[in-house]
Design a protein around this motif. Structure first.
Motif, PDB file in Angstrom:
ATOM      1  N   GLY A  20       4.033-111.000  34.815  1.00  0.00           N
ATOM      2  CA  GLY A  20       2.923-110.569  33.986  1.00  0.00           C
ATOM      3  C   GLY A  20       2.840-111.328  32.678  1.00  0.00           C
ATOM      4  O   GLY A  20       1.760-111.540  32.140  1.00  0.00           O
ATOM      5  N   PHE A  21       3.994-111.780  32.178  1.00  0.00           N
ATOM      6  CA  PHE A  21       4.069-112.412  30.863  1.00  0.00           C
ATOM      7  C   PHE A  21       3.828-113.921  30.907  1.00  0.00           C
ATOM      8  O   PHE A  21       3.180-114.488  30.035  1.00  0.00           O
ATOM      9  CB  PHE A  21       5.447-112.127  30.268  1.00  0.00           C
ATOM     10  N   PHE A  22       4.364-114.572  31.961  1.00  0.00           N
ATOM     11  CA  PHE A  22       4.283-116.038  32.046  1.00  0.00           C
ATOM     12  C   PHE A  22       3.939-116.481  33.462  1.00  0.00           C
ATOM     13  O   PHE A  22       2.875-117.016  33.703  1.00  0.00           O
ATOM     14  CB  PHE A  22       5.603-116.649  31.559  1.00  0.00           C
ATOM     15  N   GLY A  23       4.832-116.279  34.417  1.00  0.00           N
ATOM     16  CA  GLY A  23       4.459-116.412  35.822  1.00  0.00           C
ATOM     17  C   GLY A  23       5.012-117.531  36.673  1.00  0.00           C
ATOM     18  O   GLY A  23       5.465-117.288  37.788  1.00  0.00           O
ATOM     19  N   PRO A  24       4.984-118.812  36.218  1.00  0.00           N
ATOM     20  CA  PRO A  24       5.357-119.902  37.128  1.00  0.00           C
ATOM     21  C   PRO A  24       6.757-119.737  37.727  1.00  0.00           C
ATOM     22  O   PRO A  24       7.718-119.490  37.008  1.00  0.00           O
ATOM     23  CB  PRO A  24       5.308-121.144  36.227  1.00  0.00           C
ATOM     24  N   GLY A  25       6.837-119.861  39.037  1.00  0.00           N
ATOM     25  CA  GLY A  25       8.137-119.800  39.705  1.00  0.00           C
ATOM     26  C   GLY A  25       8.591-118.413  40.104  1.00  0.00           C
ATOM     27  O   GLY A  25       9.685-118.265  40.666  1.00  0.00           O
ATOM     28  N   THR A  26       7.766-117.379  39.875  1.00  0.00           N
ATOM     29  CA  THR A  26       8.192-116.011  40.199  1.00  0.00           C
ATOM     30  C   THR A  26       8.597-115.878  41.665  1.00  0.00           C
ATOM     31  O   THR A  26       9.646-115.309  41.982  1.00  0.00           O
ATOM     32  CB  THR A  26       7.072-114.997  39.884  1.00  0.00           C
ATOM     33  N   GLY A  27       7.754-116.393  42.568  1.00  0.00           N
ATOM     34  CA  GLY A  27       8.059-116.301  43.997  1.00  0.00           C
ATOM     35  C   GLY A  27       9.367-116.993  44.349  1.00  0.00           C
ATOM     36  O   GLY A  27      10.166-116.480  45.150  1.00  0.00           O
ATOM     37  N   SER A  28       9.611-118.152  43.746  1.00  0.00           N
ATOM     38  CA  SER A  28      10.850-118.900  44.011  1.00  0.00           C
ATOM     39  C   SER A  28      12.066-118.138  43.514  1.00  0.00           C
ATOM     40  O   SER A  28      13.100-118.067  44.196  1.00  0.00           O
ATOM     41  CB  SER A  28      10.781-120.272  43.326  1.00  0.00           C
ATOM     42  N   PHE A  29      11.971-117.548  42.317  1.00  0.00           N
ATOM     43  CA  PHE A  29      13.092-116.782  41.777  1.00  0.00           C
ATOM     44  C   PHE A  29      13.376-115.548  42.637  1.00  0.00           C
ATOM     45  O   PHE A  29      14.537-115.190  42.874  1.00  0.00           O
ATOM     46  CB  PHE A  29      12.808-116.359  40.333  1.00  0.00           C
ATOM     47  N   LEU A  30      12.318-114.882  43.118  1.00  0.00           N
ATOM     48  CA  LEU A  30      12.503-113.717  43.976  1.00  0.00           C
ATOM     49  C   LEU A  30      13.188-114.087  45.287  1.00  0.00           C
ATOM     50  O   LEU A  30      14.108-113.399  45.746  1.00  0.00           O
ATOM     51  CB  LEU A  30      11.148-113.048  44.257  1.00  0.00           C
ATOM     52  N   ILE A  31      12.739-115.182  45.893  1.00  0.00           N
ATOM     53  CA  ILE A  31      13.366-115.634  47.140  1.00  0.00           C
ATOM     54  C   ILE A  31      14.841-115.939  46.904  1.00  0.00           C
ATOM     55  O   ILE A  31      15.707-115.558  47.702  1.00  0.00           O
ATOM     56  CB  ILE A  31      12.627-116.868  47.707  1.00  0.00           C
ATOM     57  N   PHE A  32      15.149-116.610  45.814  1.00  0.00           N
ATOM     58  CA  PHE A  32      16.533-116.964  45.492  1.00  0.00           C
ATOM     59  C   PHE A  32      17.406-115.710  45.376  1.00  0.00           C
ATOM     60  O   PHE A  32      18.528-115.668  45.890  1.00  0.00           O
ATOM     61  CB  PHE A  32      16.569-117.760  44.183  1.00  0.00           C
ATOM     62  N   ILE A  33      16.885-114.689  44.729  1.00  0.00           N
ATOM     63  CA  ILE A  33      17.656-113.449  44.559  1.00  0.00           C
ATOM     64  C   ILE A  33      17.910-112.778  45.908  1.00  0.00           C
ATOM     65  O   ILE A  33      19.022-112.302  46.180  1.00  0.00           O
ATOM     66  CB  ILE A  33      16.920-112.500  43.588  1.00  0.00           C
ATOM     67  N   PHE A  34      16.904-112.759  46.771  1.00  0.00           N
ATOM     68  CA  PHE A  34      17.101-112.149  48.091  1.00  0.00           C
ATOM     69  C   PHE A  34      18.042-112.983  48.961  1.00  0.00           C
ATOM     70  O   PHE A  34      18.798-112.437  49.775  1.00  0.00           O
ATOM     71  CB  PHE A  34      15.763-111.924  48.786  1.00  0.00           C
ATOM     72  N   LEU A  35      18.017-114.299  48.802  1.00  0.00           N
ATOM     73  CA  LEU A  35      18.999-115.142  49.491  1.00  0.00           C
ATOM     74  C   LEU A  35      20.406-114.813  49.017  1.00  0.00           C
ATOM     75  O   LEU A  35      21.352-114.732  49.820  1.00  0.00           O
ATOM     76  CB  LEU A  35      18.700-116.624  49.232  1.00  0.00           C
ATOM     77  N   LEU A  38      21.469-112.049  48.056  1.00  0.00           N
ATOM     78  CA  LEU A  38      21.879-110.764  48.629  1.00  0.00           C
ATOM     79  C   LEU A  38      22.351-110.902  50.075  1.00  0.00           C
ATOM     80  O   LEU A  38      22.974-109.981  50.607  1.00  0.00           O
ATOM     81  CB  LEU A  38      20.706-109.779  48.601  1.00  0.00           C
ATOM     82  N   GLY A  39      22.028-112.039  50.702  1.00  0.00           N
ATOM     83  CA  GLY A  39      22.480-112.268  52.073  1.00  0.00           C
ATOM     84  C   GLY A  39      21.374-112.333  53.109  1.00  0.00           C
ATOM     85  O   GLY A  39      21.653-112.416  54.308  1.00  0.00           O
ATOM     86  N   PHE A  40      20.113-112.304  52.678  1.00  0.00           N
ATOM     87  CA  PHE A  40      19.007-112.403  53.633  1.00  0.00           C
ATOM     88  C   PHE A  40      18.806-113.852  54.066  1.00  0.00           C
ATOM     89  O   PHE A  40      19.150-114.781  53.340  1.00  0.00           O
ATOM     90  CB  PHE A  40      17.708-111.893  53.002  1.00  0.00           C
ATOM     91  N   ASP A  41      18.250-114.049  55.280  1.00  0.00           N
ATOM     92  CA  ASP A  41      17.862-115.398  55.676  1.00  0.00           C
ATOM     93  C   ASP A  41      16.558-115.751  54.961  1.00  0.00           C
ATOM     94  O   ASP A  41      15.940-114.914  54.309  1.00  0.00           O
ATOM     95  CB  ASP A  41      17.723-115.511  57.202  1.00  0.00           C
ATOM     96  N   PHE A  42      16.134-117.013  55.088  1.00  0.00           N
ATOM     97  CA  PHE A  42      14.977-117.483  54.332  1.00  0.00           C
ATOM     98  C   PHE A  42      13.700-116.721  54.667  1.00  0.00           C
ATOM     99  O   PHE A  42      12.896-116.431  53.773  1.00  0.00           O
ATOM    100  CB  PHE A  42      14.764-118.984  54.572  1.00  0.00           C
TER     101      PHE A  42
END
Length: 254
Positions: free
Chosen positions: A153-168, A170-174
């Motif tokens: 909400g504040f800035f935005g660029p890369g949010t999706g990439s950071f979220l994917i990285f965090i879920f990876l 945790l042990g999830f596949d891509f």
């Protein structure tokens, strides 16, 4: 009612389709969509709001596609969804009072680290090893969901990439990481879109047709990711991270 240039409308819809195809898997669609909207002559804030309308339509589509295919951990994302939504509301409010550009150098560094870590950890995200959240990891994931919602909400660029990285992490596949990330990204998109609508910063004449094209792009993109798996998502993830780094560095130097 503003005059709509049909040539630009066609270009925006074609670009929106391509943006959503990429964004439905690993995020970063704004790299394509925003410059096109700005090129029509609308103000930067109106372009952001219009992109958020089309992006939310796309995000909902890919979210439903991942859920229907069983590529989302519903129990986990239902816990995190309201935290991302609340964080994004706070971030969208804060950006009206605090300039966000001071975050750009930090985002460049973070994206470089994410890309390098993924590149050198060759087998990361190939198989899912996630077995559930423990108390400590549940707290950290809650903080991350709220924090990245605020950041989106504040800035935005890369949010999706950071979220994917965090879920990876945790042990999830891509593919599962992308599905979970898309649900949380949708939460922050809703909050930001509501703010832009309330401020009157959405051009519906371009936004709705672009959103329709993005629905088609997100359907095809998410289905390809689900069908082809991690071998398809991983290189796209690293490519988008690299492009995001280049875009943020360019903005810093220009």
């Amino acid at each position: 009612m503003e005059h709509v240039d049909l040539t630009w409308l066609f270009i925006i819809m074609a670009g929106g389709f391509l943006a959503a195809f990429v964004d439905s898997v690993v995020g970063g669609g704004g790299l394509i969509a925003l410059p096109l909207l700005l090129a029509t002559g609308m103000s930067p804030t109106a372009a952001l709001g219009t992109n958020k309308l089309a992006g939310t339509m796309s995000s909902l589509t890919s979210t439903l596609s991942f859920i229907r295919s069983g590529k989302v951990n519903l129990r986990l994302v239902l816990y995190l969804f309201p935290l991302s939504l609340t964080g994004a509301v706070g971030g969208t409010y804060a950006v009206r009072h605090i300039p966000s550009d001071f975050l750009r150098p930090l985002v460049v560094v973070m994206l470089i680290l994410v890309t390098l870590y993924t590149f050198f950890k060759k087998n990361w995200g190939q198989l899912s090893t996630f077995s559930g959240l423990k108390a400590k990891s549940a707290v950290w994931m809650g903080i991350a969901a709220f924090g990245l919602g605020f950041y989106d909400g504040f800035f935005g660029p890369g949010t999706g990439s950071f979220l994917i990285f965090i879920f990876l992490a945790l042990g999830f596949d891509f593919v599962m990481a992308a599905g979970n990330a898309k649900v949380l990204n949708f939460a922050s998109n809703i909050a930001s879109l509501a703010a832009f609508v309330s401020f009157g910063l959405v051009n519906y004449q371009y936004g709705l047709p672009m959103g329709a094209a993005m629905i088609a792009g997100s359907l095809i993109g998410s289905r390809m990711a689900i069908r082809k798996g991690s071998s398809y998502v991983r290189p796209m993830f690293m490519a988008i991270c690299s492009l995001l780094v280049g875009k943020q560095v360019w903005d810093l130097l220009s």
